[in-house]
Design an enzyme around this catalytic site. Structure first.
Site, mmCIF file in Angstrom:
data_model
loop_
_atom_site.group_PDB
_atom_site.id
_atom_site.type_symbol
_atom_site.label_atom_id
_atom_site.label_comp_id
_atom_site.label_asym_id
_atom_site.label_seq_id
_atom_site.Cartn_x
_atom_site.Cartn_y
_atom_site.Cartn_z
ATOM 1 N N HIS A 137 -14.331 31.795 44.486
ATOM 2 C CA HIS A 137 -15.615 32.479 44.286
ATOM 3 C C HIS A 137 -16.773 31.493 44.293
ATOM 4 O O HIS A 137 -16.610 30.332 43.918
ATOM 5 C CB HIS A 137 -15.591 33.223 42.948
ATOM 6 C CG HIS A 137 -14.578 34.328 42.902
ATOM 7 N ND1 HIS A 137 -14.802 35.555 43.471
ATOM 8 C CD2 HIS A 137 -13.330 34.370 42.374
ATOM 9 C CE1 HIS A 137 -13.737 36.319 43.280
ATOM 10 N NE2 HIS A 137 -12.824 35.627 42.619
ATOM 11 N N CYS A 143 15.016 37.072 59.533
ATOM 12 C CA CYS A 143 15.246 35.660 59.220
ATOM 13 C C CYS A 143 15.965 35.413 57.915
ATOM 14 O O CYS A 143 16.495 34.326 57.709
ATOM 15 C CB CYS A 143 13.936 34.867 59.267
ATOM 16 S SG CYS A 143 12.794 35.201 57.916
#
Lengths: 478, 416
Positions: A49, A440
């Site tokens: 931020h 995977c």
């Protein structure tokens, strides 16, 4: 005997550990989980931020603005993905416009640079997909996006390389104050002159072991959607005007090119309630549609929830316990905790200094950490050179994110390396893509099994008990 | 590296396409497979039922694949395994990666896309709850059991009645697991009727229609799921929740053609099929790039994949030899009332006077007709006792006696 014992290996614990590793100190990090960055650090908005939001005069405001400016160098040194893409707070009515100006003024007071109020046209020009009823926006150029767990992992690796010890699977069950602190885990005890409590959601429990000045951590859950990389909704971090419950639902690209939508805010009792809910996700989507009307939610690849570790105060609790010298709480680190993390680390060092800890700089401190090679980012020539050196980079394991066996082996073998399926995922993104590990995961488990010399059945997804296979199939099919 | 034809994917589609191209006089062919062996998903489908249409025989998946793999080898068609295609361009440059060759560019005169499909995940259907281990797509579980040799759980709930889910219900039961229920959000199954009978009914596994999983419990491993009945808008109905204690949730909630690579080459995807728009020759919008099998649209029988792949192989051979026609009138197929999609989407009758239309209905219809119209004129009407979205339909159209004009429209519709 340690100079400093850090409890918790999230973004705060690892930031402090890395900062302390610059000095001639004996430091150890205790982590209850089997990996670093496995709590709130792994499930949040992944935003750095700008710092206009936190109320002027608070620690949150000060450390956010300071922290924000530290990320460029830190991420360069530690090889962590970080992009300053800027943020927009959208205003849709006069009330919102009022809020924008208040945020702007607060931001200026906080020392935030490069804040601008943009007109409707300017907003639509840079964000063509936002709701056309937008009236104006607060643009904060310094806001950015980051890989939060990559950051914590990188900090931990670098701290480790500079001599910090890490003890995983080491939940603190008691702390006794003798002439020094004695910190007990199930099987061990650790002596230390200083203890820094970065236990996140459990910081209140740790504090209670030492100090009579109590505080309570309130888990505030936030739920998120993550969308497929093929979806491109926004170019900046898109906020709506903040409410009492926080900065509201945002839409943002992630550093890896997905789109993140969330969070809501719900106060809970359960510190482990990282489940998403039908209502929560519905709220997130409905609210986000105020910013961008057309959200292809069918392109969601996963949803998840994180718990903010907040207290009833409106600010971070970062101080030495009044009744227990040498015990420092770093608690209530909710947003903007990630943004403030590097500044929090410096602030904690100051507290340690004024409490009498002597700091002598190491002359052999290594400030650079070499990250895992990202094969898909390499040029044609670089790819071939790498495969020549190590053919495992020629074998794609995760199709969706194009992750090679070489990268996965590196993730496992490096210091504080991955030992679980999710540990691999957090380090190299295998399984993070659109098929969510469908293709995977058998391959990654095979590699984990081979590298760690454990049986396939003993590979776990994440936390203890998250086994994947229950044993071999019958030898002959009837 | 230079080839006449590069086939991407060594499953049933890629195998049949490569063989057909060879039989049509193309010699310099390269077939590329990402897995360790040829055969694609067939290798993990150890149940039988494959090949009924083509071989009039019940074969297992590996047996079906083996027949084609043997022909491929007999015909000396070049292939490489453990090789990933990372990029294709519209100029038919194919970028491949493997351990031996490294990262290489291949130039091809024609490319056949045969990458198959992938499974929809929990994330895609946004099931809320915890994220413990023990949640598998049915195909991943099938791979663990049939290729890797491991069991994935002991008490199982299956969400979705797609074929792989049904097959896995039986497979897990035979392996000693308890399959508590199969839960289907739709009022009908998306799987084949024969699989419902042979995999569920024969084993007394309940199939709950119009139900779905609304919550997943368990912080480390799945401990249970909450199932609820849904209303006509697919929203769960309060008060109908059932809690099933289980350690595993299997998802069989749909397949998605895998076209990330196709898109890199500029291939345009039809939203109805999630696969490329194709012609009667299985050619995509990019000249010389063909596609076949589950990458085009999800099939339920491998036999149809083979037939479609042969079309692609034959057409690619024509293209390479310069005999694929581009002139002549083209018509487009349109999915009318009750039809979800029709493949091919474009037909050039100069290339083929007879075309098989593949299509799926969007709901269960009983005592209905499947009708094909050329603009307003009905040219074919077939009576059906029952059609279901789970079973792909085919209709052959003979264009030789029809008067076709450019941009004529061929409608396929369900008449109730």
């Amino acid at each position: 005997m340690y100079d400093v014992l850090i409890i918790g290996a999230g973004i705060i614990g690892t930031s402090i550990a890395r900062e302390l590793s610059k000095y001639n100190l004996k430091v150890c990090v205790l982590e209850k989980d089997n990996d670093v960055a496995n709590g709130t650090t792994k499930a949040n908005s992944a935003i750095i931020h700008a710092g206009y939001d936190a109320k002027n005069g608070t620690l949150k405001a000060r450390l956010n603005v300071l922290g924000n400016q530290m990320f460029d160098k830190l991420c360069r040194d530690l090889d962590v993905p970080f992009k300053r893409i800027g943020s927009l707070v959208l205003a849709f009515d006069d009330n919102d416009l009022n809020t924008l100006h208040k945020l702007y003024d607060n931001g200026i007071k906080n020392g935030v640079k490069d804040l601008y109020i943009l007109s409707k046209e300017e907003v639509i020009n840079i964000e063509p997909n936002v709701n056309k009823t937008v009236k104006a926006a607060l643009y904060a150029k310094t806001a950015g996006i980051i890989g939060p767990f990559e950051m914590a992992i990188a900090l931990a690796e670098n701290a480790y390389e500079n001599g910090v010890e890490f003890r995983l699977n080491s939940e603190v069950i008691d702390i006794k104050k003798e002439d020094v602190y004695v910190v007990y885990t199930k099987n061990e005890k650790f002596k230390a002159r200083y203890v820094v409590n970065c236990a996140g959601l459990y910081a209140d429990k740790i504090n209670d072991m030492v100090s009579k000045n109590r505080f309570k951590i309130i888990p505030r859950r936030g739920e998120y959607y993550l969308l497929d990389k093929s979806v491109k909704l926004v170019n900046h971090i898109i906020f709506q005007c903040p409410t009492k419950l926080g900065k509201g639902v945002l839409i943002t690209p992630t550093v890896h090119g997905n789109t993140l939508i969330g969070p809501n805010a719900e106060d809970l009792e359960d510190k482990e309630a990282i489940n998403t809910t039908r209502e929560g996700l519905r709220f997130v989507l409905d609210t986000a549609k105020k910013s961008v009307e057309d959200i292809p939610i069918g392109m969601s690849i996963t949803n998840f929830a994180g718990l903010r570790a907040r207290t009833e105060l409106d600010d971070f609790i970062i101080k030495e316990a009044e009744d227990s010298k040498g015990f420092i709480n770093v608690a209530g680190i909710e947003s903007p905790g990630l943004s403030a993390a590097p500044a929090i680390a410096l602030y904690v060092l100051d507290i340690l200094k004024s409490s009498g800890l002597e700091f002598v700089r190491k002359n052999n401190f290594k400030n650079k950490r070499k990250g895992i090679i990202k094969f898909s980012d390499l040029s044609f020539e670089e790819k071939n050179e790498l495969i020549k050196k190590d053919s495992r980079y020629g074998r794609i394991i995760c199709r969706c994110e194009e992750i090679t066996e070489g990268e996965i082996v590196d993730a496992i073998r490096r210091p504080l390396g991955a030992t679980t399926l999710d540990g691999v995922k957090r380090r190299v993104r295998a399984g993070m893509g659109r098929c969510q590990g469908g293709f995977c995961s058998p391959r990654v488990m095979e590699i984990l099994s081979r590298e760690l010399k454990v049986k396939m059945e003993d590979i776990i997804k994440d936390h203890e008990g998250s086994y994947i296979l229950t044993g071999p199939t019958k030898k002959e099919v009837d | 590296m230079q080839y006449d034809l590069v086939v991407i994917g060594g499953g049933p589609a890629g195998l049949a396409a490569a063989i057909e191209a060879k039989e049509n006089g193309i010699d310099k062919i390269l077939l590329i497979e990402r897995d360790r062996e040829l055969g694609g998903i067939l290798q993990q489908c150890i149940h039988n039922g494959f090949g009924l249409h083509i071989f009039k025989q019940q074969l297992t998946g590996p047996e079906y694949a083996e027949r084609f793999i043997n022909i491929l080898k007999e015909k000396n068609i070049e292939y490489i395994t453990n090789t990933m295609v990372l990029d294709i361009t519209d100029k038919k440059e194919v970028y491949i990666l493997n351990e031996k060759l490294g990262y290489k560019k291949i130039n091809a005169k024609a490319v056949i896309l045969a990458m198959g499909c992938r499974e929809r995940t929990r994330g895609a259907i946004s099931i809320p709850g915890f994220r413990p281990s023990g949640i598998f797509t049915a195909g991943t579980a099938q791979r663990f059991l049939n290729i890797e040799g491991y069991m994935v759980g002991k008490k199982v709930v299956i969400l979705g009645s797609g074929d792989i889910g049904l097959i896995m219900a039986r497979r897990l039961t035979l392996e000693g697991a308890k399959v508590i229920a199969v839960v289907e959000i739709m009022p009908y199954s998306t799987g084949l009727t024969r699989n419902i009978v042979q995999c569920l009914k024969d084993f007394n596994i309940p199939l709950l229609f119009e139900h779905t999983v609304i919550d997943i419990k368990g912080k480390s491993r799945v401990e249970g799921v909450v199932v609820a009945k849904v209303d006509e808008n697919k929203n769960p109905i309060k008060g109908t929740e059932i809690y099933y204690e289980c350690d595993t949730l299997l998802l069989s909630v749909g397949l998605i053609p895998e076209n990330e690579l196709s898109k890199k080459a500029g291939v345009i995807i039809d939203k109805r099929t999630s696969g490329p728009f194709v012609t009667e020759s299985m050619e995509t919008n990019i000249e010389g790039i063909f596609a076949c099998g589950n990458v085009v649209h999800v099939h339920d029988l491998v036999d149809y994949v083979t037939l479609e792949a042969k079309r692609a192989g034959k057409a690619a051979a024509k293209y390479i030899k310069g005999t694929l026609r581009r002139d002549g009138v083209k018509i487009i197929t349109i999915n009318g009332k009750g039809i979800r999609y029709v493949v091919p989407q474009i037909i050039n009758i100069n290339n083929s006077k007879e075309v098989t239309l593949f299509f799926r209905v969007d709901n269960i219809y009983k005592d209905c007709k499947l009708e094909v119209r050329l603009n307003e004129k009905v040219i074919k009407s077939i009576k059906k006792d029952k059609v279901t979205p789970g079973e792909m339909e085919t209709i052959n159209i003979d264009f030789s006696k029809l008067d076709i004009k450019q941009d004529d429209k061929l409608f396929v519709e369900v008449k109730e």
